[in-house]
Write an enzyme that holds these catalytic residues in place. Structure first.
Site, PDB file in Angstrom:
ATOM      1  N   ARG A   1     -24.675   4.267   4.045  1.00 46.82           N
ATOM      2  CA  ARG A   1     -24.535   4.280   5.503  1.00 46.82           C
ATOM      3  C   ARG A   1     -25.652   5.112   6.136  1.00 46.82           C
ATOM      4  O   ARG A   1     -25.961   6.201   5.634  1.00 46.82           O
ATOM      5  CB  ARG A   1     -23.185   4.897   5.884  1.00 46.82           C
TER       6      ARG A   1
ATOM      7  N   ARG B   1      -9.588  12.214  16.783  1.00 48.78           N
ATOM      8  CA  ARG B   1     -10.681  13.134  16.452  1.00 48.78           C
ATOM      9  C   ARG B   1     -10.918  14.136  17.571  1.00 48.78           C
ATOM     10  O   ARG B   1     -11.804  14.979  17.441  1.00 48.78           O
ATOM     11  CB  ARG B   1     -11.962  12.325  16.262  1.00 48.78           C
TER      12      ARG B   1
ATOM     13  N   ARG C   1     -22.111   8.384  -1.339  1.00 52.02           N
ATOM     14  CA  ARG C   1     -21.196   7.311  -0.889  1.00 52.02           C
ATOM     15  C   ARG C   1     -21.953   6.000  -0.741  1.00 52.02           C
ATOM     16  O   ARG C   1     -23.053   5.955  -0.206  1.00 52.02           O
ATOM     17  CB  ARG C   1     -20.566   7.694   0.450  1.00 52.02           C
TER      18      ARG C   1
ATOM     19  N   ARG D   1     -22.538  15.638  11.882  1.00 53.07           N
ATOM     20  CA  ARG D   1     -21.135  15.188  11.936  1.00 53.07           C
ATOM     21  C   ARG D   1     -20.196  16.344  11.575  1.00 53.07           C
ATOM     22  O   ARG D   1     -19.108  16.473  12.138  1.00 53.07           O
ATOM     23  CB  ARG D   1     -20.934  13.987  11.006  1.00 53.07           C
TER      24      ARG D   1
ATOM     25  N   LYS E   1     -10.676  10.748   3.259  1.00 49.00           N
ATOM     26  CA  LYS E   1      -9.628  10.122   4.082  1.00 49.00           C
ATOM     27  C   LYS E   1      -9.546   8.611   3.814  1.00 49.00           C
ATOM     28  O   LYS E   1      -8.469   8.076   3.603  1.00 49.00           O
ATOM     29  CB  LYS E   1      -9.901  10.341   5.585  1.00 49.00           C
TER      30      LYS E   1
END
Ligand code: ADP
Ligand code: AMP
Length: 217
Positions: free
Chosen positions: A160, A88, A127, A171, A13
């Site tokens: 992260r 969300r 990431r 998540r 996203k």
């Protein structure tokens, strides 16, 4: 153009929203980026949201909704925006409807980026995020020119803390419980376009562009 990008964590996203924002000339609004900035600068909001983010849970709706309402009222949203990571939950989606009604505006489309879970875990583990400007890279699929440093601002790239595998799995669980119902919510409003996100970044961008020209589901 007023767009929402929907999809599980790691679907792409942020990557696609940033490219679309540059292409369309509208702001990219990421609640995750806004919360991370608040946490890094030690504001009251940052202190409030950090524990939810660390655990892989969601920041409470009232906090999130007020942050987004304030952001959408700024002048740069007049020509449109791309929302990444908001809404969300169903209450957030209803609050967005109300906010848009007050602005006398409507959404043009909701793009749902679909990616298999095992790919999502690989994407999150690779990431890397710039600690200064928030730009996202991937060690394998989208590496920076200089190892560990952001191409745009030279900031240090970090993994992260919520991209650790166990937090990513949490998540994904939260996504299934709280966010996945939004797919039906937007389908029933004739706004949904689902795009297969399991391809290169450029290919997915082209798929989104075509989906925006096609009829909704
Ligand atoms: P989200 O905002 O949905 O959590 P990101 O845009 O941050 O996802 O992407 C997650 C990770 O996957 C990042 O490291 C990004 O560079 C990488 N990525 C995004 N899109 C693709 C793609 N189509 N193919 C391979 N890697 C991708
Ligand atoms: P993201 O960068 O979109 O992956 O978001 C990182 C984290 O910020 C999430 O795991 C949540 O803890 C929090 N967050 C971001 N957006 C929202 C939202 N719309 N509602 C609640 N929490 C959010």
């Amino acid at each position: 153009m007023r767009l929402v990008l929907l999809g599980p964590p790691g679907a792409g996203k942020g990557t696609q929203a940033s490219n679309l924002a540059a292409h369309l000339g509208v702001p990219h609004i990421s609640t995750g980026d806004m919360f991370r900035e608040a946490a890094a600068s030690g504001t009251e909001l940052g202190a409030l949201v950090s524990s939810y983010m660390e655990s892989g849970g969601l920041v409470p709706d009232d906090v999130t909704i007020s942050v987004v309402r304030r952001r959408l009222s700024l002048e740069d949203c007049g020509m449109g925006f791309i929302l990444d990571g908001f809404p969300r939950t169903l209450p957030q989606a209803r609050a967005l409807d109300e906010t848009l009604e007050e602005m006398d505006a409507t959404l043009d489309a909701v793009v749902n980026i679909s990616v298999p879970d095992e790919v999502l875990v690989r994407r999150s583990s690779g990431r890397r995020t710039c600690s200064r400007c928030g730009r996202t890279y991937h060690l394998e699929y989208d590496p920076p020119e200089r190892e560990g440093l952001c191409d745009d601002c030279g900031g240090e790239l970090v993994h992260r803390s919520d991209d650790r595998e166990e937090t990513v799995l949490q998540r994904l669980h939260v996504y299934g419980e709280r966010t996945a119902p939004l797919v039906d919510y937007y389908r029933s409003r004739s706004l949904l376009r689902t795009v297969d996100g399991d391809s290169s970044i450029d290919e997915v961008f082209e798929r989104i562009r075509s989906a925006l020209e096609a009829a909704p589901e």
